[in-house]
Design a protein around this motif. Structure first.
Motif: not given
Length: 481
Positions: A104-126
């Motif tokens: 859980d720690r790893v998954a959260l960190q990977m997703i948060e880091d991707a969001e912070i750097t602009g690689l991912l954005r939720p609720h877009t069908g990604s």
């Protein structure tokens, strides 16, 4: 007494040089000590800035969604082993995370880091793609559904593009893992693609990368993709991950293209790559390590951990070595994994890699979640802090799991059992018996292992003995130091 004048002459001419030499030596020593103290102090200050909140009970607070439950897990004393060995065997109860494991720690960190750097954005069908034996996939699927974004509070026009879940997930996994993990992923709404067990480079991991690379391209045989359009564009990302957007009509050479409204709403495919992604390491350096240090009030003599991706032992071990270089770091390595030999002899190889000697094709063990036969970025980060390695057999892991249920009421998974066997071997090898603190990771519970590790019929068919007395014998055994 004629020698006295000569001595006086020597004293007057030589003593001055001797005295100055002594002063210079003392000054140099004092300066070196001061510099050393300064460097140690600066290193500690660098670590302190990563400390999160103190460990505390959550009985009177409200956390923000499921991700608020991740981390700050208890450190539990394993009473039976501690009393028998004369040391404190302490297990970090990572199976109490909401997704049921340390991942859980790893998954959260990977997703948060991707969001912070602009690689991912939720609720877009990604969609997030990952190769895993199960636990990381379950954690990704859990967190993916729970993600939200403040962007929609400041950009009301984007509400028309809102998708029900934060992200979708496609998980590539071996077809011989415990069925409980597959069922959990399906219940969480993930698309599961199962492949024959093989080298993670050749099949499972690369397939996840390929799926992300072809995200949004029409594939009538693959229900995990949606035909958002025939065009795709690969974004700049981390060295390991892959990010693909369906956007095709934007000039990526212009300034500030990241804030283009059309770009913000387009679906993306993201290959998380837990094996190479540094976010894996950071999750434990910033979270698990500081938590252990505070929970023990700085009394940590050793850390024992398995290694699958290497992130747990790398991040946690590096943090503990930073605050106290004397902390002993050891890994528990199961049958079929080459990491034991890498630590002991510098070669990533296992004796069972010879043709025709394996039960499985990736790591030859009933243990799931740890063990590896290739180098990864996170393993590279771990090797400098690892002091020793212990080979753990399937028989030993099975025996420990049954022993813990009988003596401690702890129903744990296979990797947790491996870690605790390694704790016994470490304590015996170092001759510890004076209350030293040995911390290990309780990765997941037995509820994910009913069909294999906790299935006696399966174990008998696999010729894995169920010897409940093995642990007691090991506790009573005297090992040479």
């Amino acid at each position: 007494m004629g020698w006295l004048p000569a001595l006086g002459h020597w004293s007057q001419s030589k003593f001055k040089h001797l005295f100055y030499g002594f002063l210079l030596g003392f000054a140099f020593s004092a300066t070196s000590t001061s510099i050393s103290s300064y460097l140690k102090s600066r290193k500690r200050r660098q670590v302190e800035k990563f400390e999160s909140r103190p460990i505390e009970l959550r009985s009177d607070e409200i956390v923000s969604g499921v991700t608020g439950l991740i981390g700050n897990t208890p450190l539990v004393r394993i009473n039976s082993l501690s009393d028998a060995l004369g040391v404190e065997i302490l297990g970090k109860a990572e199976y109490l995370n909401p997704g049921g494991s340390v991942k859980d720690r790893v998954a959260l960190q990977m997703i948060e880091d991707a969001e912070i750097t602009g690689l991912l954005r939720p609720h877009t069908g990604s969609r997030i793609f990952e190769g895993t034996v199960g636990s990381t996939g379950i954690s990704i699927a859990t967190i993916a559904k729970a993600r939200y974004v403040s962007l929609f509070h400041t950009h009301p026009s984007l509400h028309s593009f809102w998708h029900a879940s934060g992200y979708d997930a496609t998980i590539i996994m071996p077809d011989d893992v415990a069925e409980e993990k597959v069922n959990a992923l399906l219940a969480l709404g993930a698309h599961v693609e199962r492949v024959r067990p093989a080298s993670i480079v050749d099949k499972k991991q690369n397939l996840a990368r390929q799926r992300a690379s072809h995200f949004a391209q029409e594939d009538p045989l693959d229900s995990s993709t949606s035909n958002f359009g025939s065009h795709s564009h690969t974004l700049h990302s981390t060295p390991s991950s892959v990010v693909v957007t369906t956007l095709s009509n934007i000039d990526f050479d212009k300034d500030n293209w990241q804030n283009d409204e059309d770009f913000l709403t387009k679906p993306r495919g993201y290959f998380a790559d837990q094996f190479e992604n540094r976010s894996n390491y950071e999750a434990h350096f910033k979270g698990t390590g500081p938590e252990i240090w505070r929970q023990t009030s700085g009394r940590v003599d050793a850390l024992v951990s398995g290694a699958g991706t290497g992130g747990t032992v790398a991040g946690t071990g590096q943090y503990l070595k930073t605050v106290n270089p004397q902390v002993f770091i050891a890994i528990a390595d199961p049958d079929g994994s080459g990491l034991y030999n890498k630590v002991k002899y510098g070669v990533m190889y296992d004796r069972r890699e010879a043709e025709g000697t394996r039960r499985r094709h990736q790591v030859d063990t009933v243990v799931e979640g740890i063990g590896i036969n290739r180098m990864t970025n996170n393993i590279e980060l771990a090797l400098p802090v690892i002091d020793d390695a212990f080979r753990i057999t399937d028989e030993e892991a099975v025996a420990m799991s049954r022993y813990l249920v009988k003596h401690d009421g702890l129903f744990l998974g296979s990797s947790s059992a491996c870690n605790l066997i390694a704790c016994i071997k470490l304590v015996k090898k170092l001759g510890w018996k004076d209350g030293q603190h040995v911390v290990t990771i309780l990765c997941d519970s037995g509820t994910r292992h009913y069909s294999k590790f906790w299935n006696d019929d399966y174990l008998r068919k696999a010729n894995i003995p169920i010897n409940e007395g093995l642990v007691q014998d090991l506790l009573e055994q005297h090992l040479p130091r």
